[in-house]
Motif scaffolding. Structure first.
Motif, PDB file in Angstrom:
ATOM      1  N   THR A  74     -33.546  40.386  86.969  1.00 11.04           N
ATOM      2  CA  THR A  74     -34.400  39.210  86.789  1.00 11.04           C
ATOM      3  C   THR A  74     -33.988  38.404  85.570  1.00 11.04           C
ATOM      4  O   THR A  74     -33.958  37.165  85.607  1.00 11.04           O
ATOM      5  CB  THR A  74     -35.868  39.641  86.653  1.00 11.04           C
ATOM      6  OG1 THR A  74     -36.226  40.441  87.788  1.00 11.04           O
ATOM      7  CG2 THR A  74     -36.791  38.436  86.574  1.00 11.04           C
ATOM      8  N   GLU A  75     -33.641  39.096  84.479  1.00 13.17           N
ATOM      9  CA  GLU A  75     -33.257  38.393  83.244  1.00 13.17           C
ATOM     10  C   GLU A  75     -31.995  37.558  83.449  1.00 13.17           C
ATOM     11  O   GLU A  75     -31.886  36.443  82.946  1.00 13.17           O
ATOM     12  CB  GLU A  75     -33.060  39.391  82.102  1.00 13.17           C
ATOM     13  CG  GLU A  75     -34.351  40.064  81.646  1.00 13.17           C
ATOM     14  CD  GLU A  75     -35.429  39.071  81.287  1.00 13.17           C
ATOM     15  OE1 GLU A  75     -35.110  38.076  80.577  1.00 13.17           O
ATOM     16  OE2 GLU A  75     -36.583  39.258  81.714  1.00 13.17           O
TER      17      GLU A  75
ATOM     18  N   LYS B  76     -32.928  34.479  85.368  1.00 14.07           N
ATOM     19  CA  LYS B  76     -33.636  33.538  84.500  1.00 14.07           C
ATOM     20  C   LYS B  76     -32.662  32.813  83.581  1.00 14.07           C
ATOM     21  O   LYS B  76     -32.817  31.618  83.298  1.00 14.07           O
ATOM     22  CB  LYS B  76     -34.686  34.278  83.668  1.00 14.07           C
ATOM     23  CG  LYS B  76     -35.914  34.703  84.467  1.00 14.07           C
ATOM     24  CD  LYS B  76     -36.907  35.412  83.559  1.00 14.07           C
ATOM     25  CE  LYS B  76     -38.166  35.817  84.318  1.00 14.07           C
ATOM     26  NZ  LYS B  76     -39.128  36.545  83.453  1.00 14.07           N
ATOM     27  N   GLU B  77     -31.667  33.549  83.082  1.00 15.77           N
ATOM     28  CA  GLU B  77     -30.673  32.931  82.192  1.00 15.77           C
ATOM     29  C   GLU B  77     -29.877  31.862  82.926  1.00 15.77           C
ATOM     30  O   GLU B  77     -29.562  30.805  82.362  1.00 15.77           O
ATOM     31  CB  GLU B  77     -29.735  34.000  81.629  1.00 15.77           C
ATOM     32  CG  GLU B  77     -28.848  33.487  80.515  1.00 15.77           C
ATOM     33  CD  GLU B  77     -28.021  34.588  79.880  1.00 15.77           C
ATOM     34  OE1 GLU B  77     -27.134  34.267  79.070  1.00 15.77           O
ATOM     35  OE2 GLU B  77     -28.248  35.786  80.197  1.00 15.77           O
TER      36      GLU B  77
ATOM     37  N   SER C 298     -37.059  40.409  92.788  1.00 17.11           N
ATOM     38  CA  SER C 298     -37.056  40.395  91.322  1.00 17.11           C
ATOM     39  C   SER C 298     -38.292  39.718  90.758  1.00 17.11           C
ATOM     40  O   SER C 298     -38.891  40.192  89.792  1.00 17.11           O
ATOM     41  CB  SER C 298     -35.802  39.679  90.806  1.00 17.11           C
ATOM     42  OG  SER C 298     -34.645  40.414  91.121  1.00 17.11           O
TER      43      SER C 298
END
Length: 297
Positions: free
Chosen positions: A223-224, A227-228, A263
């Protein structure tokens, strides 16, 4: 009894000249190798030059003897006018990548540009050997290939997407294999930034191959990482591919959507946010399509 005069005599038919008899002269016809007699077996086609090329698998490549000496002439050999020498030199470049990568690194960008040039060559043997070399380069250098050869990598990516889209099966399969090695060896985030431009390419086959590679990248991301990169950008790319005319692109888009849904909704209380997320970042018709693939409840 009076004799008939010569004038009253019956006309005498003149004797026809004798017809000359034809003399049969035996002429020995030279055999033409290009023409096959119907009673003979057809001649085999002449061997093509490409038949002499050995496509060496990565597992069968061996380290080079005296690599410090041979690296000095590698680029010159790759720029030869003799395509057979180029094929041999590409195999040597593969050996350098696999066993002597530090020696190849200073010339990596120049060698990658030569790979790209060879992929554009109409000779199938040269094209396939260069694609095989790119497969080994991805596995050997990974992220360094993007960091050290940014512009050259862009050209390499375009050619691999193009070759993977062609009708020649053995070239297409080799390019698909190289693209999978690329996704498996390079970090997803920088690769997504390289791939995103190609999902809107004019050629639908290239769009489809780019969507497949993006799908593989997303499958390796948490997920990170998403998001990035930007969740909104990612879902918009998926929406574009979902309405593409090629099934391969649409299937890749579905995989991206499902992975994003998993996610974003890891916790049950976040499921309602999926619907809100789709409706916020997409036109209504596209949001509806997303919710059909991954319903919010």
């Amino acid at each position: 009894m009076a004799l008939r005069s010569l004038d009253n005599a019956l006309p005498i038919t003149p004797e026809r000249p004798k017809k000359q008899s034809k003399v049969a002269i035996s002429i020995q016809k030279q055999s033409d190798p290009a023409v096959n007699d119907e009673n003979r077996a057809p001649l085999p086609p002449p061997p093509t030059a490409d038949a002499s090329i050995d496509y060496i698998s990565s597992e069968n490549l061996k380290p080079l003897p005296d690599p410090e000496i041979k690296i000095q002439s590698l680029v010159e050999a790759l720029e030869s006018k003799d395509w057979l020498m180029i094929c041999e030199s590409l195999n040597n470049a593969r050996r350098f990548a696999l066993y002597h990568s530090t020696l190849l690194l200073p010339n990596l960008e120049k060698v990658v540009l030569i790979l790209v040039k060879s992929m554009k060559n109409p000779r199938s043997a040269l094209c396939k050997t260069s694609i095989m070399a790119s497969y080994d380069f991805f596995n050997a250098f990974g992220d360094k290939l993007v960091e050290s050869t940014s512009d050259a990598f862009d050209h390499l990516l375009v050619q691999l997407l193009l070759k993977a889209s062609q009708d020649k099966k053995f070239v297409c399969e080799e390019a698909d294999r190289a693209l999978k090695a690329m996704v498996g060896s390079i970090a997803p985030l920088p690769l997504l930034h390289k791939l995103r431009a190609h999902v809107s390419h004019a050629n639908p086959r290239i769009r489809a191959k780019a969507a497949v590679s993006i799908s593989h990248c997303v499958s390796h991301m948490g997920t990170e990482g998403m998001k990035e990169f930007g969740l909104a950008s990612l879902i918009q790319m998926a929406a574009d591919s979902l309405s593409d005319r090629l099934p391969e692109a649409r299937e890749a888009a579905r995989s991206i959507v499902i992975r994003m849904y998993e996610s974003v909704t890891e916790n049950e209380e976040k499921q309602d946010s999926w619907q809100s997320f789709c409706q916020t970042n997409l036109p209504a018709i596209h949001a509806q399509a997303m919710l059909k693939i991954a319903p919010s409840s």
